[in-house]
Design a protein around this motif. Structure first.
Motif, mmCIF file in Angstrom:
data_model
loop_
_atom_site.group_PDB
_atom_site.id
_atom_site.type_symbol
_atom_site.label_atom_id
_atom_site.label_comp_id
_atom_site.label_asym_id
_atom_site.label_seq_id
_atom_site.Cartn_x
_atom_site.Cartn_y
_atom_site.Cartn_z
ATOM 1 N N GLU A 263 51.738 23.894 33.951
ATOM 2 C CA GLU A 263 50.767 23.204 33.101
ATOM 3 C C GLU A 263 50.429 21.800 33.598
ATOM 4 O O GLU A 263 49.504 21.174 33.083
ATOM 5 N N ASP B 86 46.040 29.974 34.329
ATOM 6 C CA ASP B 86 46.536 30.701 33.160
ATOM 7 C C ASP B 86 48.039 30.892 33.353
ATOM 8 O O ASP B 86 48.485 31.878 33.934
ATOM 9 N N GLN C 33 50.628 31.532 31.437
ATOM 10 C CA GLN C 33 51.318 32.679 30.844
ATOM 11 C C GLN C 33 51.084 33.937 31.672
ATOM 12 O O GLN C 33 52.004 34.735 31.887
ATOM 13 N N ASN C 34 49.870 34.115 32.144
ATOM 14 C CA ASN C 34 49.579 35.284 32.975
ATOM 15 C C ASN C 34 50.282 35.185 34.323
ATOM 16 O O ASN C 34 50.803 36.189 34.839
#
Length: 272
Positions: free
Chosen positions: A54, A60, A62-63
């Motif tokens: 992050e 993305d 989480q992906n």
């Protein structure tokens, strides 16, 4: 006398029961604590992965975590080949940064100290994937969906372990993305600065392609002592380097690189 004997037996029985209960409690607590620590290790690893991800804008995370973990979960930790991370390379691809890629071999500390102060160059560890996983250990187990951070095979314990395969695959992608003029810092204080067995020697240099114009070798030395550009191992480097890529070499004292990178008045550029 008989009553005293009975009291002694009852007291011994109570002591035995108390000791047994204490041992059972200790066992249960140890089991719960062990499971808790294992879960904390797995959850802590994922949290670190996501937090580091992050810090980059856009991905993305989480992906990327999902694709990353699919490479090694439910697998023998000694049977995770480089190709297991192909999907991860697609999900978090390394973009070309012409004239700025900096490779290294046995010079990690000085290289990262340099790139931390100068944004002229980037290493594999400065990319999204490299930054997320630098310094971390992970593996899976057959028939388990968990991520483990202990009990994993060491770097040399088996060739296809999750950590080694990741760095081999990511380093290949980093080299394939190189273009223009690229640089490598090698350790000029050892007898063989270039090793065909290193990641740079076995993977990265072989993946430099037609988009790379030149390779600049920097031999990092200590106070003008150590090897120089006539070192025999650099002949092996030249033999491995792809046709059409020009080559240059320079021995540079580590103190010079440190002084340059720490000087705020110096413009962004090489310190050699």
């Amino acid at each position: 006398m008989e009553q005293d004997a009975n009291r002694t037996k009852r007291r011994s029985r109570r002591i035995f029961i108390c000791v047994a209960v204490v041992l059972v409690v200790i066992f249960v607590l140890a089991l719960v604590l062990g499971l808790s620590r294992r879960n904390q290790g797995a959850n802590g690893f994922q949290s670190t992965f996501i937090e580091r991800c992050e810090k980059f804008n856009g991905p993305d995370c989480q992906n990327i975590w999902k694709v990353f973990s699919q490479a090694y979960v439910r697998r023998d930790p000694c049977n995770v080949p480089m190709e297991a991370y192909n999907a991860l390379m697609a999900a978090a691809s390394i973009q070309p940064v012409c004239n700025r890629e900096l490779f290294w071999s046995k010079t990690k500390q000085i290289v990262h100290a340099f790139t931390a102060k100068r944004d002229c160059y980037i290493t594999m560890e400065d990319t999204l994937l490299g930054f997320m996983l630098d310094g971390l250990t992970w593996c899976g187990k057959e028939n388990s969906s968990e991520t483990f951070t202990s009990g994993c095979p060491g770097w040399s314990q088996c060739e296809n372990n999750p950590v080694r395969s990741f760095w081999n695959r990511a380093s290949a992608a980093f080299a394939e993305a190189a273009c223009g003029d690229v640089t490598v810092m090698l350790n000029g204080s050892i007898s063989t600065p270039f090793s065909p067995a290193s990641i740079f020697g076995s993977i990265e240099i072989k993946r430099l392609n037609y988009r790379v114009r030149s390779l600049n070798v920097i031999l990092v030395t200590q106070n003008n002592t150590g090897t120089d550009c006539s070192n025999a191992s650099l002949k092996d480097l030249l033999d491995t380097l792809g046709a059409g890529i020009s080559y240059s070499c320079r021995a540079v004292p580590e103190a010079q690189i440190q002084a340059c990178s720490s000087d705020p008045k110096r413009t962004c550029g090489p310190c050699w």
